[in-house]
Design a protein around this motif. Structure first.
Motif, PDB file in Angstrom:
ATOM      1  N   ARG A  40      44.378   9.529 -41.457  1.00 61.68           N
ATOM      2  CA  ARG A  40      44.607   9.049 -42.819  1.00 61.68           C
ATOM      3  C   ARG A  40      43.439   9.454 -43.702  1.00 61.68           C
ATOM      4  O   ARG A  40      42.281   9.341 -43.292  1.00 61.68           O
ATOM      5  N   VAL A  76      53.202  11.455 -45.828  1.00 58.39           N
ATOM      6  CA  VAL A  76      52.889  11.872 -44.463  1.00 58.39           C
ATOM      7  C   VAL A  76      53.232  13.357 -44.369  1.00 58.39           C
ATOM      8  O   VAL A  76      54.348  13.749 -44.698  1.00 58.39           O
ATOM      9  N   THR A 103      53.431   6.208 -49.466  1.00 54.85           N
ATOM     10  CA  THR A 103      52.510   7.016 -48.671  1.00 54.85           C
ATOM     11  C   THR A 103      53.141   8.371 -48.390  1.00 54.85           C
ATOM     12  O   THR A 103      54.332   8.464 -48.120  1.00 54.85           O
ATOM     13  N   ALA A 117      52.687   3.501 -42.457  1.00 55.16           N
ATOM     14  CA  ALA A 117      53.080   4.894 -42.233  1.00 55.16           C
ATOM     15  C   ALA A 117      52.441   5.487 -40.973  1.00 55.16           C
ATOM     16  O   ALA A 117      53.007   6.398 -40.361  1.00 55.16           O
ATOM     17  N   ILE A 177      47.903  11.737 -43.503  1.00 54.56           N
ATOM     18  CA  ILE A 177      48.468  10.688 -44.343  1.00 54.56           C
ATOM     19  C   ILE A 177      47.615  10.515 -45.594  1.00 54.56           C
ATOM     20  O   ILE A 177      46.384  10.509 -45.515  1.00 54.56           O
ATOM     21  N   MET A 196      57.138   8.115 -47.963  1.00 57.15           N
ATOM     22  CA  MET A 196      57.632   6.837 -47.442  1.00 57.15           C
ATOM     23  C   MET A 196      57.242   5.697 -48.358  1.00 57.15           C
ATOM     24  O   MET A 196      56.139   5.694 -48.906  1.00 57.15           O
ATOM     25  N   GLN A 215      47.658   7.947 -49.121  1.00 53.60           N
ATOM     26  CA  GLN A 215      48.244   6.851 -49.900  1.00 53.60           C
ATOM     27  C   GLN A 215      48.370   7.282 -51.358  1.00 53.60           C
ATOM     28  O   GLN A 215      47.455   7.897 -51.908  1.00 53.60           O
ATOM     29  N   ASP A 251      63.434   7.269 -47.471  1.00 53.59           N
ATOM     30  CA  ASP A 251      62.351   8.231 -47.267  1.00 53.59           C
ATOM     31  C   ASP A 251      62.784   9.586 -47.826  1.00 53.59           C
ATOM     32  O   ASP A 251      63.973   9.914 -47.839  1.00 53.59           O
TER      33      ASP A 251
END
Length: 176
Positions: free
Chosen positions: A171, A59, A57, A113, A138, A106, A140, A92
């Motif tokens: 997200r 961030v 993910t 996350a 965020i 991450m 994915q 990370d």
């Protein structure tokens, strides 16, 4: 005009410094000494190839400031960089994605996350720097996406989070 030596001043000798080939993707942000946006895109591209086996993910943490001054003070960026570097796990990946934005790649799904992004945003507010807060977006990773698309999704989410205010984490979700 007389030469510097004629004025009683000493001058540093001129040295031809060796020039190593420069990989633009690896050039660090000069203020934070973090990998650049290009390096982030390169790392995302590498990570996307293995997302079939393991999830990851992105961030993006964006600074929010009440003072509207530009640019953000180097001391502020250094404090945030130090905080983020100390707060992340060993695997990370931390990079600078924009003038007031930090990217963290991450391992794991977006569900895992989100609490980390919330914690990091709160920790930035807790630094005690007047008027400084943060929000996060965020995205994915998925094997069918390009690195640029993952970054775009993270930035879209960050923009929405910044509009909502300090401490917000959003997200990316596909529109229905």
């Amino acid at each position: 005009m007389p030469a510097a030596d004629d004025l009683g001043m000493t001058t540093a000798p001129k040295h031809d410094l060796p020039t190593a080939p420069c990989d633009d993707a690896a050039v660090a942000d000069v203020t934070t000494l973090l990998p650049s946006r290009d390096a982030l895109l390169e790392r995302l591209g590498e990570r996307l190839t293995v997302t079939v086996r393991t999830s990851a993910t992105l961030v993006i943490i964006g600074l929010l400031r009440r003072d509207e001054g530009w640019p953000t003070a180097q001391s502020t960026l250094a404090a945030v960089t130090g905080l983020l570097a100390r707060s992340l796990r060993g695997d990370d990946y931390l990079a600078k994605s924009g003038p007031g934005e930090f990217a963290v790649l991450m391992s794991g799904p977006a569900d895992a996350a989100e609490p980390a992004a919330t914690r990091l945003s709160a920790a930035i507010s807790d630094l005690g720097i007047e008027g400084l807060t943060a929000a996060a977006g965020i995205a994915q990773l998925a094997p069918e996406l390009s690195a640029e698309e993952v970054l775009r999704r993270g930035l879209v989410s960050l923009t929405a989070a910044r509009r909502a205010g300090a401490g917000t984490v959003i997200r990316y979700r596909e529109p229905y």
